[in-house]
Design a protein around this motif. Sequence first.
Motif, PDB file in Angstrom:
ATOM      1  N   SER A 100      -5.872   1.963 -19.093  1.00  0.00           N
ATOM      2  CA  SER A 100      -6.175   3.152 -18.315  1.00  0.00           C
ATOM      3  C   SER A 100      -7.073   2.833 -17.123  1.00  0.00           C
ATOM      4  O   SER A 100      -8.086   2.151 -17.262  1.00  0.00           O
ATOM      5  CB  SER A 100      -6.860   4.175 -19.227  1.00  0.00           C
ATOM      6  OG  SER A 100      -7.202   5.324 -18.504  1.00  0.00           O
ATOM      7  N   ARG A 101      -6.668   3.331 -15.951  1.00  0.00           N
ATOM      8  CA  ARG A 101      -7.402   3.186 -14.690  1.00  0.00           C
ATOM      9  C   ARG A 101      -7.550   1.729 -14.214  1.00  0.00           C
ATOM     10  O   ARG A 101      -8.455   1.406 -13.458  1.00  0.00           O
ATOM     11  CB  ARG A 101      -8.767   3.851 -14.771  1.00  0.00           C
ATOM     12  CG  ARG A 101      -8.676   5.342 -15.077  1.00  0.00           C
ATOM     13  CD  ARG A 101     -10.049   5.962 -15.073  1.00  0.00           C
ATOM     14  NE  ARG A 101     -10.033   7.321 -15.520  1.00  0.00           N
ATOM     15  CZ  ARG A 101      -9.768   8.374 -14.753  1.00  0.00           C
ATOM     16  NH1 ARG A 101      -9.462   8.212 -13.488  1.00  0.00           N
ATOM     17  NH2 ARG A 101      -9.793   9.587 -15.247  1.00  0.00           N
ATOM     18  N   CYS A 102      -6.657   0.849 -14.675  1.00  0.00           N
ATOM     19  CA  CYS A 102      -6.721  -0.557 -14.256  1.00  0.00           C
ATOM     20  C   CYS A 102      -5.571  -0.938 -13.334  1.00  0.00           C
ATOM     21  O   CYS A 102      -5.424  -2.103 -12.991  1.00  0.00           O
ATOM     22  CB  CYS A 102      -6.690  -1.472 -15.486  1.00  0.00           C
ATOM     23  SG  CYS A 102      -8.238  -1.493 -16.394  1.00  0.00           S
ATOM     24  N   GLU A 103      -4.768   0.035 -12.918  1.00  0.00           N
ATOM     25  CA  GLU A 103      -3.581  -0.277 -12.118  1.00  0.00           C
ATOM     26  C   GLU A 103      -3.917  -1.035 -10.835  1.00  0.00           C
ATOM     27  O   GLU A 103      -3.312  -2.073 -10.545  1.00  0.00           O
ATOM     28  CB  GLU A 103      -2.821   1.008 -11.753  1.00  0.00           C
ATOM     29  CG  GLU A 103      -2.324   1.802 -12.929  1.00  0.00           C
ATOM     30  CD  GLU A 103      -3.302   2.881 -13.396  1.00  0.00           C
ATOM     31  OE1 GLU A 103      -2.915   3.701 -14.241  1.00  0.00           O
ATOM     32  OE2 GLU A 103      -4.459   2.897 -12.908  1.00  0.00           O
ATOM     33  N   LYS A 104      -4.879  -0.543 -10.066  1.00  0.00           N
ATOM     34  CA  LYS A 104      -5.222  -1.173  -8.788  1.00  0.00           C
ATOM     35  C   LYS A 104      -5.846  -2.555  -8.995  1.00  0.00           C
ATOM     36  O   LYS A 104      -5.574  -3.490  -8.238  1.00  0.00           O
ATOM     37  CB  LYS A 104      -6.161  -0.278  -7.980  1.00  0.00           C
ATOM     38  CG  LYS A 104      -5.494   0.985  -7.469  1.00  0.00           C
ATOM     39  CD  LYS A 104      -6.493   1.829  -6.699  1.00  0.00           C
ATOM     40  CE  LYS A 104      -5.900   3.156  -6.284  1.00  0.00           C
ATOM     41  NZ  LYS A 104      -6.879   3.994  -5.596  1.00  0.00           N
TER      42      LYS A 104
ATOM     43  N   ARG B 230       0.956   6.582 -13.944  1.00  0.00           N
ATOM     44  CA  ARG B 230      -0.282   6.042 -14.511  1.00  0.00           C
ATOM     45  C   ARG B 230       0.046   4.990 -15.578  1.00  0.00           C
ATOM     46  O   ARG B 230       0.892   5.190 -16.429  1.00  0.00           O
ATOM     47  CB  ARG B 230      -1.109   7.155 -15.143  1.00  0.00           C
ATOM     48  CG  ARG B 230      -1.654   8.113 -14.113  1.00  0.00           C
ATOM     49  CD  ARG B 230      -2.708   9.030 -14.733  1.00  0.00           C
ATOM     50  NE  ARG B 230      -3.184   9.984 -13.775  1.00  0.00           N
ATOM     51  CZ  ARG B 230      -4.060   9.707 -12.823  1.00  0.00           C
ATOM     52  NH1 ARG B 230      -4.542   8.500 -12.716  1.00  0.00           N
ATOM     53  NH2 ARG B 230      -4.454  10.636 -11.972  1.00  0.00           N
ATOM     54  N   GLY B 231      -0.652   3.863 -15.478  1.00  0.00           N
ATOM     55  CA  GLY B 231      -0.491   2.816 -16.483  1.00  0.00           C
ATOM     56  C   GLY B 231       0.594   1.794 -16.185  1.00  0.00           C
ATOM     57  O   GLY B 231       0.815   0.895 -16.983  1.00  0.00           O
TER      58      GLY B 231
ATOM     59  N   GLU C 122      -6.550  -9.865 -17.162  1.00  0.00           N
ATOM     60  CA  GLU C 122      -7.407  -8.804 -17.687  1.00  0.00           C
ATOM     61  C   GLU C 122      -6.825  -7.442 -17.324  1.00  0.00           C
ATOM     62  O   GLU C 122      -6.466  -7.195 -16.170  1.00  0.00           O
ATOM     63  CB  GLU C 122      -8.801  -8.941 -17.084  1.00  0.00           C
ATOM     64  CG  GLU C 122      -9.791  -7.956 -17.643  1.00  0.00           C
ATOM     65  CD  GLU C 122     -11.148  -8.052 -16.963  1.00  0.00           C
ATOM     66  OE1 GLU C 122     -11.890  -7.062 -17.028  1.00  0.00           O
ATOM     67  OE2 GLU C 122     -11.450  -9.096 -16.358  1.00  0.00           O
ATOM     68  N   GLY C 123      -6.689  -6.571 -18.309  1.00  0.00           N
ATOM     69  CA  GLY C 123      -6.179  -5.224 -18.073  1.00  0.00           C
ATOM     70  C   GLY C 123      -4.714  -5.050 -18.412  1.00  0.00           C
ATOM     71  O   GLY C 123      -4.248  -3.938 -18.613  1.00  0.00           O
TER      72      GLY C 123
END
Length: 194
Positions: A16-20, A57-58, A77-78
């Motif tokens: 979550s919230r690691c796309e960028k 998202r994701g 990572e992520g």
Amino acid sequence: MVEEASVRWYAVYVRSRCEKKVYRMLLEKQITTFLPLIETWKQWSDRKKKVSEPLFRGYVFVHIDMRHDHLQVLEMEGVVKFIGIGKVPSVIAEKDIDWLRKLVREPGAIGRTVTAIPVGQKVKVLAGPFKDFEGVVVKQGREASLVVFFDSIMQGVEVTILPDVLQPVTGSRKALPGEEHKELVEVEKHFLKT
């Protein structure tokens, strides 16, 4: 040397919230990647700001040779996993990536993303920026809402379009009462088996 035919698009599921963050790391590793972003307005108690958010998202898309590059992607990572059926990653068609690129260039037409298979008349877009898209009409009026569904990642995007540029796809029909979720149930059964 990697054969061009073995390089394909895949969807990677990320935390979550690691796309960028994942997108930037992939670029740093010189891996061809795509993160469809749309600009939206965010309201905080003290201000309003335009921000870029992932369309899905994701998800981050990578263009790799799965045999040689998958571990390099998974070790970042992520990154959680490749999207697929069971342990087999799904190949994303080049045309789907092209459509996603067109969608993010027309942010005013995007309504929302959907995660269920929509019910209704399947149509093809005849003109405009979404020419040759195929999707399902989910709302009608002066403007129609059309859902373009990407089977490989089980996600869809709702776009607003004029009904005059839509043509029904032959062989498709509206669902009969009680059939609305039949396809979704079949897909869910398939995923539960794997």
